[in-house]
Design an enzyme around this catalytic site. Structure first.
Site, PDB file in Angstrom:
ATOM      1  N   GLY A  22       0.955  -1.166  -0.116  1.00 46.11           N
ATOM      2  CA  GLY A  22      -0.101  -0.012  -0.086  1.00 46.11           C
ATOM      3  C   GLY A  22       0.737   1.333   0.005  1.00 46.11           C
ATOM      4  O   GLY A  22       1.693   1.317   0.740  1.00 46.11           O
ATOM      5  N   ALA A  23       0.769   2.041  -0.881  1.00 43.80           N
ATOM      6  CA  ALA A  23       1.296   3.335  -0.840  1.00 43.80           C
ATOM      7  C   ALA A  23       1.510   4.235   0.470  1.00 43.80           C
ATOM      8  O   ALA A  23       2.653   4.718   0.513  1.00 43.80           O
ATOM      9  CB  ALA A  23       0.857   4.340  -2.261  1.00 43.80           C
ATOM     10  N   TYR A 155      -1.473   7.511  -9.893  1.00 44.61           N
ATOM     11  CA  TYR A 155      -2.331   6.858 -10.795  1.00 44.61           C
ATOM     12  C   TYR A 155      -2.395   5.504 -10.926  1.00 44.61           C
ATOM     13  O   TYR A 155      -1.288   4.790 -11.212  1.00 44.61           O
ATOM     14  CB  TYR A 155      -2.591   7.441 -12.211  1.00 44.61           C
ATOM     15  CG  TYR A 155      -3.568   6.936 -13.025  1.00 44.61           C
ATOM     16  CD1 TYR A 155      -4.859   7.157 -12.758  1.00 44.61           C
ATOM     17  CD2 TYR A 155      -3.081   6.142 -14.263  1.00 44.61           C
ATOM     18  CE1 TYR A 155      -5.667   6.448 -13.783  1.00 44.61           C
ATOM     19  CE2 TYR A 155      -4.050   5.865 -15.123  1.00 44.61           C
ATOM     20  CZ  TYR A 155      -5.609   6.059 -14.982  1.00 44.61           C
ATOM     21  OH  TYR A 155      -6.370   5.479 -15.713  1.00 44.61           O
ATOM     22  N   SER A 182       4.437  11.753 -11.533  1.00 43.25           N
ATOM     23  CA  SER A 182       5.342  11.240 -12.493  1.00 43.25           C
ATOM     24  C   SER A 182       4.836  12.142 -13.733  1.00 43.25           C
ATOM     25  O   SER A 182       4.074  12.736 -13.735  1.00 43.25           O
ATOM     26  CB  SER A 182       5.243   9.809 -12.921  1.00 43.25           C
ATOM     27  OG  SER A 182       4.003   9.402 -13.103  1.00 43.25           O
ATOM     28  N   ALA A 217      14.908   6.941 -13.393  1.00 47.34           N
ATOM     29  CA  ALA A 217      16.301   6.946 -13.498  1.00 47.34           C
ATOM     30  C   ALA A 217      17.047   8.113 -13.776  1.00 47.34           C
ATOM     31  O   ALA A 217      18.325   8.462 -13.577  1.00 47.34           O
ATOM     32  CB  ALA A 217      16.951   5.775 -14.417  1.00 47.34           C
ATOM     33  N   GLY A 219      16.230  11.024 -11.991  1.00 45.59           N
ATOM     34  CA  GLY A 219      16.025  11.782 -10.820  1.00 45.59           C
ATOM     35  C   GLY A 219      14.614  12.397 -10.620  1.00 45.59           C
ATOM     36  O   GLY A 219      13.507  11.800 -10.814  1.00 45.59           O
ATOM     37  N   GLY A 243       7.596   0.414  -5.076  1.00 42.15           N
ATOM     38  CA  GLY A 243       7.554   1.345  -3.960  1.00 42.15           C
ATOM     39  C   GLY A 243       8.539   2.330  -4.182  1.00 42.15           C
ATOM     40  O   GLY A 243       8.746   2.976  -3.109  1.00 42.15           O
ATOM     41  N   GLY A 245       8.791   4.975  -6.017  1.00 43.22           N
ATOM     42  CA  GLY A 245       7.978   6.379  -5.798  1.00 43.22           C
ATOM     43  C   GLY A 245       7.585   6.707  -4.406  1.00 43.22           C
ATOM     44  O   GLY A 245       7.470   7.934  -4.012  1.00 43.22           O
ATOM     45  N   ASP A 246       6.874   5.753  -3.718  1.00 45.12           N
ATOM     46  CA  ASP A 246       6.567   6.027  -2.268  1.00 45.12           C
ATOM     47  C   ASP A 246       7.716   6.158  -1.467  1.00 45.12           C
ATOM     48  O   ASP A 246       7.570   7.293  -0.604  1.00 45.12           O
ATOM     49  CB  ASP A 246       5.903   4.706  -1.437  1.00 45.12           C
ATOM     50  CG  ASP A 246       4.493   4.364  -2.443  1.00 45.12           C
ATOM     51  OD1 ASP A 246       3.917   5.317  -3.078  1.00 45.12           O
ATOM     52  OD2 ASP A 246       4.392   3.440  -2.632  1.00 45.12           O
TER      53      ASP A 246
END
Length: 305
Positions: A22-23, A155, A182, A217, A219, A243, A245-246
């Site tokens: 879960g984010a 999303y 993103s 990749a 940054g 995970g 991004g979290d």
């Protein structure tokens, strides 16, 4: 929710391992490992799977006193299959789950406690009308009480269409001081088809203070009214991107809570992202505060003795 992982195709019946997923819980654990006081609020099933979720959160130092046990609904499930070395596929079983029944009443007490920051993602309002109303209410109440709000667009195409997401997330983003997305998610909080510059300008005009664009990749970029700041990714050998991004979000919010300058917040964000992709699992490889320099200060293959 509970994440069930397979190292091969699900269709052939490979073995599954059970994890916390879960984010929002990933972000909560990332912040707690860095020493911040964190509470996770939601609903879990009133069975062994719900207890599994709570045990993991508590073990990581996350406050779960605001969590409601739901005796009538099952745990949300996520299946991940490692289809190839470079491709992981995800299936969700969340319709009618305990988490989808999140309501405004579930959030009143925790928000009344006066947190410094409320973190939301675009996943919660995708789960049900009630969860959508709860997330919007929480954001509105937080702003009214002086609590900062961060929103990670996050999303998920398997949960709703881009059109439905945009109709919900564009107004929700107006409550946020930090919006995280993103590059291909930015138009979900702006006009359809808006390019990065247009979407960012619209968000800043609406009162968002910082727009973070995750570039994998490459940054990340951070936009404020003072301009744009870029942070390159920390080079590591990537083994699992789930995970990441979290982790990035947890790193940035940690820097914000610590009062760091923007460039230092971004550096902490990409550092946590690097930790996430360099190990297996959604959150298992995230660092403690005294480990933040491990990646930046060590050459590949280093053994610390």
């Amino acid at each position: 929710m509970v994440s069930l992982r397979s190292s091969g195709p699900l269709a052939v019946g490979g073995p599954l391992t059970m994890h916390l997923g879960g984010a929002e819980s990933n972000v909560a654990i990332g912040l707690a490992r860095l020493g911040h006081r964190v509470a996770w609020v939601g609903r879990v099933s009133d069975d062994e799977l719900g207890e599994f979720v709570l045990r993991h959160l508590r073990a990581e130092g996350v406050d779960t006193s605001g969590v409601r046990r739901d005796p009538d609904r099952p745990a949300g499930l996520m299946f991940l299959e490692r289809r190839t070395e470079d491709v992981t596929r995800v299936q969700y079983h969340r319709a009618g789950s305990a988490g989808s029944a999140l309501s405004v009443d579930d959030l009143r007490g925790p928000l009344a406690a006066g947190p410094r920051l409320l973190h939301l993602t675009g996943i919660t309002p995708a789960l049900s009308d009630a969860a959508h109303q709860a997330a919007t209410w929480a954001a509105r109440e937080a702003v009214a009480s002086g609590t900062a709000v961060s929103l990670d667009v996050n999303y998920r195409a398997r949960l709703w269409s881009r059109e439905d997401a945009r109709a919900t997330l564009t107004p929700l983003a107006g409550y946020a001081s930090v919006v995280i997305a993103s590059a291909d998610e930015l138009d979900l909080v702006a006009e359809p088809g808006a390019d990065e510059a247009t979407a960012v300008a619209a968000l800043l005009d609406r009162g968002v203070r910082t727009v973070l664009v995750k570039l994998g990749a490459d940054g990340a970029r951070a936009y404020t009214r003072d301009g744009v700041t870029h942070a390159p990714a920390v080079p590591v050998t990537a083994v699992d991107t789930v995970g990441a991004g979290d982790a990035f979000t947890a790193g940035y919010l940690s820097g914000q809570l610590d009062g760091l300058a923007l460039v230092d917040r971004l550096h902490r964000a990409v550092t946590l992202g690097a930790f996430a992709v360099a190990g297996h699992g959604d959150w298992e490889g995230l660092p403690r505060r005294d480990e933040l320099s491990l990646i930046n200060g060590s050459a590949a293959g280093t053994t610390l003795r």
